[in-house]
Design a protein around this motif. Structure first.
Motif, mmCIF file in Angstrom:
data_model
loop_
_atom_site.group_PDB
_atom_site.id
_atom_site.type_symbol
_atom_site.label_atom_id
_atom_site.label_comp_id
_atom_site.label_asym_id
_atom_site.label_seq_id
_atom_site.Cartn_x
_atom_site.Cartn_y
_atom_site.Cartn_z
ATOM 1 N N THR A 69 0.830 -1.203 0.000
ATOM 2 C CA THR A 69 0.000 0.000 0.000
ATOM 3 C C THR A 69 0.867 1.256 0.000
ATOM 4 O O THR A 69 0.550 2.234 -0.696
ATOM 5 C CB THR A 69 -0.958 -0.011 1.206
ATOM 6 N N LEU A 70 1.936 1.231 0.753
ATOM 7 C CA LEU A 70 2.848 2.377 0.729
ATOM 8 C C LEU A 70 3.519 2.507 -0.644
ATOM 9 O O LEU A 70 3.773 3.621 -1.101
ATOM 10 C CB LEU A 70 3.884 2.258 1.844
ATOM 11 N N LEU A 71 3.775 1.385 -1.307
ATOM 12 C CA LEU A 71 4.300 1.425 -2.675
ATOM 13 C C LEU A 71 3.288 2.094 -3.611
ATOM 14 O O LEU A 71 3.661 2.920 -4.451
ATOM 15 C CB LEU A 71 4.632 0.019 -3.181
ATOM 16 N N VAL A 72 2.007 1.766 -3.452
ATOM 17 C CA VAL A 72 0.959 2.395 -4.278
ATOM 18 C C VAL A 72 0.925 3.900 -4.020
ATOM 19 O O VAL A 72 0.788 4.692 -4.963
ATOM 20 C CB VAL A 72 -0.424 1.752 -4.016
ATOM 21 N N ALA A 73 1.075 4.309 -2.764
ATOM 22 C CA ALA A 73 1.098 5.748 -2.456
ATOM 23 C C ALA A 73 2.246 6.423 -3.194
ATOM 24 O O ALA A 73 2.070 7.496 -3.784
ATOM 25 C CB ALA A 73 1.227 5.963 -0.950
ATOM 26 N N TRP A 74 3.411 5.796 -3.175
ATOM 27 C CA TRP A 74 4.560 6.367 -3.882
ATOM 28 C C TRP A 74 4.298 6.420 -5.389
ATOM 29 O O TRP A 74 4.602 7.424 -6.032
ATOM 30 C CB TRP A 74 5.825 5.551 -3.577
ATOM 31 N N LEU A 75 3.729 5.339 -5.946
ATOM 32 C CA LEU A 75 3.426 5.323 -7.383
ATOM 33 C C LEU A 75 2.390 6.388 -7.746
ATOM 34 O O LEU A 75 2.489 7.020 -8.799
ATOM 35 C CB LEU A 75 2.924 3.946 -7.809
ATOM 36 N N ALA A 76 1.409 6.567 -6.881
ATOM 37 C CA ALA A 76 0.392 7.592 -7.132
ATOM 38 C C ALA A 76 1.047 8.973 -7.183
ATOM 39 O O ALA A 76 0.714 9.797 -8.038
ATOM 40 C CB ALA A 76 -0.691 7.538 -6.060
ATOM 41 N N TYR A 77 1.976 9.204 -6.291
ATOM 42 C CA TYR A 77 2.698 10.472 -6.305
ATOM 43 C C TYR A 77 3.587 10.568 -7.538
ATOM 44 O O TYR A 77 3.597 11.577 -8.238
ATOM 45 C CB TYR A 77 3.547 10.607 -5.031
ATOM 46 N N ARG A 78 4.305 9.506 -7.820
ATOM 47 C CA ARG A 78 5.263 9.466 -8.940
ATOM 48 C C ARG A 78 4.576 9.693 -10.283
ATOM 49 O O ARG A 78 5.093 10.377 -11.143
ATOM 50 C CB ARG A 78 5.973 8.115 -8.932
ATOM 51 N N TYR A 79 3.381 9.105 -10.451
ATOM 52 C CA TYR A 79 2.679 9.209 -11.732
ATOM 53 C C TYR A 79 1.602 10.288 -11.724
ATOM 54 O O TYR A 79 0.675 10.257 -12.525
ATOM 55 C CB TYR A 79 2.105 7.839 -12.130
ATOM 56 N N ARG A 80 1.734 11.206 -10.803
ATOM 57 C CA ARG A 80 0.874 12.388 -10.748
ATOM 58 C C ARG A 80 -0.614 12.045 -10.699
ATOM 59 O O ARG A 80 -1.415 12.604 -11.443
ATOM 60 C CB ARG A 80 1.142 13.316 -11.931
ATOM 61 N N ALA A 81 -0.949 11.134 -9.804
ATOM 62 C CA ALA A 81 -2.362 10.810 -9.615
ATOM 63 C C ALA A 81 -2.997 11.945 -8.811
ATOM 64 O O ALA A 81 -2.470 13.051 -8.774
ATOM 65 C CB ALA A 81 -2.506 9.472 -8.892
ATOM 66 N N ASP A 82 -4.094 11.666 -8.160
ATOM 67 C CA ASP A 82 -4.808 12.686 -7.403
ATOM 68 C C ASP A 82 -4.104 12.894 -6.059
ATOM 69 O O ASP A 82 -4.184 12.055 -5.185
ATOM 70 C CB ASP A 82 -6.263 12.240 -7.195
ATOM 71 N N TYR A 83 -3.399 14.002 -5.925
ATOM 72 C CA TYR A 83 -2.754 14.262 -4.649
ATOM 73 C C TYR A 83 -3.180 15.606 -4.062
ATOM 74 O O TYR A 83 -2.415 16.301 -3.417
ATOM 75 C CB TYR A 83 -1.221 14.114 -4.713
ATOM 76 N N SER A 84 -4.431 15.930 -4.296
ATOM 77 C CA SER A 84 -4.995 17.101 -3.637
ATOM 78 C C SER A 84 -5.162 16.758 -2.157
ATOM 79 O O SER A 84 -5.724 15.726 -1.811
ATOM 80 C CB SER A 84 -6.344 17.458 -4.257
#
Length: 191
Positions: A69-84
């Motif tokens: 799950t922490l890997l997914v958080a990093w990937l979400a940040y890395r690939y510019r997902a929703d980080y509002s």
């Protein structure tokens, strides 16, 4: 039997995460970064609390899930997902961090698990909000597998108590509610 159920839950965890991670990398799924940071943090802390309360092999799928799950958080940040990040998101994170001293000072993992389960469920907030407005950006299959995985986790526990069962039961139920919301919103959009 408990070992088999735990192994199956771990296999489902990997089975669910691999396509989800691929979907993030390809840009089809855009998870909310802060939800995943909260979920990863709370999941790992609950894993350690479950181990302390004797959950045994039934806790291992939770630990594996926390790391991924922490890997997914990093990937979400890395690939510019929703980080509002809203003020509410910051409060959820603060509550997760505050659960550690609560556990330390009470010397009882139950209070930490209760608080972390509450925080984890609140962590669904940004994802529920996003799924309401953008239901096609969430993956129903992923959350379905996690609902099943959490059922298997409960069945694999070596010791049943509120400390060991609350987190997987509550998060499994939250996954079911999220699936229902996504299905309903997709139906509304298609009309």
């Amino acid at each position: 039997m408990k070992t088999l159920l735990s192994g199956l839950a771990i296999a489902i965890t990997f089975f669910a995460f691999i396509p989800y991670i691929k979907s993030i990398i390809s840009g089809h799924t855009r998870p909310h970064v802060f939800s995943w940071i909260i979920w990863g943090s709370t999941t790992l802390i609950v894993f350690f609390a479950q181990l302390q309360d004797g959950a045994g092999i039934g806790a291992w799928p939770i630990g594996v899930s926390g790391v991924i799950t922490l890997l997914v958080a990093w990937l979400a940040y890395r690939y510019r997902a929703d980080y509002s990040i809203t003020r509410t998101d910051q409060i959820f994170m603060l509550m997760a961090i505050l659960s550690l001293p609560l556990w330390y000072f009470t010397a009882n993992p139950l209070w930490a698990v209760i608080l972390l389960t509450f925080v984890d469920l609140l962590g669904f907030g940004p994802t529920f909000r996003k799924a309401f407005y953008l239901p096609y950006q969430e993956n129903i299959g992923f959350f379905s597998l996690f609902a099943l995985r959490n059922l298997l986790v409960v069945l694999a526990l070596e010791h049943y108590s509120v400390t060991t069962t609350l987190f997987p039961a509550a998060t499994g139920f939250a996954c079911v509610l999220l699936i229902m919301l996504i299905v309903q919103r997709r139906y509304s959009f298609s009309r």
